[in-house]
Design a protein around this motif. Sequence first.
Motif, PDB file in Angstrom:
ATOM      1  N   ALA A 168       0.827  -1.209   0.000  1.00  0.00           N
ATOM      2  CA  ALA A 168       0.000   0.000   0.000  1.00  0.00           C
ATOM      3  C   ALA A 168       0.860   1.258   0.000  1.00  0.00           C
ATOM      4  O   ALA A 168       0.557   2.236  -0.698  1.00  0.00           O
ATOM      5  CB  ALA A 168      -0.935  -0.016   1.212  1.00  0.00           C
ATOM      6  N   CYS A 169       1.951   1.238   0.772  1.00  0.00           N
ATOM      7  CA  CYS A 169       2.846   2.403   0.818  1.00  0.00           C
ATOM      8  C   CYS A 169       3.538   2.610  -0.522  1.00  0.00           C
ATOM      9  O   CYS A 169       3.676   3.745  -1.002  1.00  0.00           O
ATOM     10  CB  CYS A 169       3.884   2.221   1.920  1.00  0.00           C
ATOM     11  SG  CYS A 169       3.207   2.261   3.600  1.00  0.00           S
ATOM     12  N   GLU A 186       3.871   5.405  -5.950  1.00  0.00           N
ATOM     13  CA  GLU A 186       3.800   5.282  -7.410  1.00  0.00           C
ATOM     14  C   GLU A 186       2.698   6.164  -7.993  1.00  0.00           C
ATOM     15  O   GLU A 186       2.818   6.670  -9.111  1.00  0.00           O
ATOM     16  CB  GLU A 186       3.562   3.819  -7.797  1.00  0.00           C
ATOM     17  CG  GLU A 186       4.760   2.919  -7.524  1.00  0.00           C
ATOM     18  CD  GLU A 186       4.433   1.450  -7.665  1.00  0.00           C
ATOM     19  OE1 GLU A 186       5.345   0.670  -7.996  1.00  0.00           O
ATOM     20  OE2 GLU A 186       3.261   1.063  -7.448  1.00  0.00           O
ATOM     21  N   GLN A 187       1.629   6.375  -7.231  1.00  0.00           N
ATOM     22  CA  GLN A 187       0.501   7.167  -7.702  1.00  0.00           C
ATOM     23  C   GLN A 187       0.574   8.620  -7.225  1.00  0.00           C
ATOM     24  O   GLN A 187      -0.352   9.394  -7.455  1.00  0.00           O
ATOM     25  CB  GLN A 187      -0.803   6.531  -7.225  1.00  0.00           C
ATOM     26  CG  GLN A 187      -1.016   5.118  -7.737  1.00  0.00           C
ATOM     27  CD  GLN A 187      -2.206   4.439  -7.086  1.00  0.00           C
ATOM     28  OE1 GLN A 187      -3.184   5.089  -6.709  1.00  0.00           O
ATOM     29  NE2 GLN A 187      -2.139   3.122  -6.940  1.00  0.00           N
ATOM     30  N   CYS A 212       2.820  10.842   0.282  1.00  0.00           N
ATOM     31  CA  CYS A 212       3.321   9.527  -0.142  1.00  0.00           C
ATOM     32  C   CYS A 212       4.762   9.287   0.315  1.00  0.00           C
ATOM     33  O   CYS A 212       5.142   8.148   0.581  1.00  0.00           O
ATOM     34  CB  CYS A 212       3.217   9.385  -1.664  1.00  0.00           C
ATOM     35  SG  CYS A 212       4.168  10.586  -2.620  1.00  0.00           S
ATOM     36  N   CYS A 213       5.563  10.354   0.421  1.00  0.00           N
ATOM     37  CA  CYS A 213       6.943  10.158   0.877  1.00  0.00           C
ATOM     38  C   CYS A 213       6.999   9.835   2.364  1.00  0.00           C
ATOM     39  O   CYS A 213       7.907   9.133   2.818  1.00  0.00           O
ATOM     40  CB  CYS A 213       7.789  11.396   0.564  1.00  0.00           C
ATOM     41  SG  CYS A 213       8.337  11.449  -1.150  1.00  0.00           S
ATOM     42  N   LEU A 214       6.036  10.329   3.130  1.00  0.00           N
ATOM     43  CA  LEU A 214       5.956   9.955   4.537  1.00  0.00           C
ATOM     44  C   LEU A 214       5.637   8.461   4.656  1.00  0.00           C
ATOM     45  O   LEU A 214       6.245   7.741   5.454  1.00  0.00           O
ATOM     46  CB  LEU A 214       4.885  10.779   5.253  1.00  0.00           C
ATOM     47  CG  LEU A 214       5.277  12.186   5.694  1.00  0.00           C
ATOM     48  CD1 LEU A 214       4.085  12.893   6.318  1.00  0.00           C
ATOM     49  CD2 LEU A 214       6.433  12.147   6.682  1.00  0.00           C
ATOM     50  N   LEU A 243      12.462   2.839  -7.640  1.00  0.00           N
ATOM     51  CA  LEU A 243      13.346   3.323  -8.704  1.00  0.00           C
ATOM     52  C   LEU A 243      12.602   3.526 -10.016  1.00  0.00           C
ATOM     53  O   LEU A 243      12.895   4.463 -10.762  1.00  0.00           O
ATOM     54  CB  LEU A 243      14.498   2.336  -8.919  1.00  0.00           C
ATOM     55  CG  LEU A 243      15.578   2.300  -7.844  1.00  0.00           C
ATOM     56  CD1 LEU A 243      16.546   1.157  -8.108  1.00  0.00           C
ATOM     57  CD2 LEU A 243      16.338   3.626  -7.788  1.00  0.00           C
ATOM     58  N   CYS A 244      11.645   2.659 -10.295  1.00  0.00           N
ATOM     59  CA  CYS A 244      10.924   2.719 -11.569  1.00  0.00           C
ATOM     60  C   CYS A 244       9.737   3.673 -11.534  1.00  0.00           C
ATOM     61  O   CYS A 244       9.110   3.920 -12.566  1.00  0.00           O
ATOM     62  CB  CYS A 244      10.439   1.328 -11.967  1.00  0.00           C
ATOM     63  SG  CYS A 244      11.775   0.162 -12.334  1.00  0.00           S
TER      64      CYS A 244
END
Length: 373
Positions: free
Chosen positions: A140-141, A146-147, A152-154, A214-215
Motif C-alpha cells: 500500500a505504501c 507510485e501514484q 506519499c513520501c511519509l 526506482l521505476c
Amino acid sequence: MLEELLSGIMAQRREMASSQPSGMQAVNAIEATRRRLLEHGEEAVISEMQQLLQQLSPQACKVLKTLFQAIETSAAYSSNIPPADAAACTKLRAALFSNLPIWVQQIPADQQRLASDVLAVYLSEIGPLSTDSILQLLYACLSAFEQSKPHCCLLLELVPQCLLALADASISAAAGDGGAGAAEGDAAQDDMQAGDAAAVDAASERDKAVSRILCSKGWQAEQIGQILQVFKSITMTKEQVEKAIKKTINACRTASLQLLPPVLYQLMLLSAAGGARATALLGISKLFEHLEGQPSNQVDAEDGCGPLPTRTLKQVEATLLMHISTLLKYDAALGSEWLKWLKTHVSANQFLLQVCYCAEWGGICCFSSLALD
C-alpha cells in the motif's frame, strides 16, 4: 466514546503502577476495561478513529497511541488474556494498519505535522504484525508513492521498517525450523531449506520494493531528499545504488538550486554505503556542467570574455564542496576511491578540479599522487 474507553484503560494502568494491587485484581481490572473496548467493536473503533483524523483533532495521535497500548497482548499485565480477546486485539491491530495509508492520504497537504505524528505512532508498532499484514502495508505504501498520493513520501518511510520486520520474521522462521529439524533427524534438512526459502522471500521483497521506487515516475524534486533517506535505510546492491544516482541527477537538472546541496550530500552518503562513489562524483560533475550551460544560470562577464555562472550557482557549488571536504576528513575509503578515479578524470571538468583541492585540504595529497603518476 472511544476516547472515554481508552482513558479508562490507561487510568486503570496508572492506578496499578502506583498502588500495586494483587495480581488477580490487576488482571481482572485490565481484562474488564479491555473487554469494554472490544465489545465496542472493531468497526466502531476504526470509524471513530477515522473521524478524529478527519476532524484534524489534536488528540488524534494521543488516542491512537493509547489504543495501541490498550490492545497490547505481550505485556506482563496481559499474560493471562483470554485467547478470544487476544485474537480480537490482533485483528484490531491489523485493521488499524490496513487503514493507515488511506487515513494519511486523507489528511490535507498543509497538515504535514499531523501526518508525521500519526506515522511516528505506527513506526514503533510494526513488529507484532503478521507477515501478511506487513506485506499488505508495504504494498500500500509503495502504491501510494507510485501514484503520487498525498504524503506519499511519509508513507515511504514505513518501507524500511516493513522490510526489516519481514527479515526478522524470516530469521525466526529459519531458526525455529532448524531447531525442530535437528530433533527430527532426516527432517532437519527439509526444515532448514524451508527456512532458507523464507529468507529468500524477504530478500526478494526488498529487491521488488527498491525496484518499484526506482521505476516510479513520481520523483519530484522536493521529494528526492526523503527518497534517498529511505534508500539509506535499505540494503541495496551496487547496481541499484547506481540507478538511484542516475535518477537523482536527472531530477536535479530541473530542481531549484537551493534544493541541491542537501540532496547531493545525501546522494554522496548513499553512494558511499553502496560502493558507487565514483558514479556519484561523475554524475554530480556532469550535473554542474549542465547547470552552468543553462542561460538562466549565466551572467555576462565584465571583460566580455563570455558568460559566467551566477552567484547562486557558485554558492551551491561552494556549499557542496564544503560537504565533500567534510566527508573526505571522516571517510578514508571515499578519498582513496576518488583519488584513483580522479587520476584519469581530473582534467575534464572544473568541478572535479575543485574536488581535488578539497582532497588536498583533507590530507589526501591528491596533487602529489597525480604528479608522481
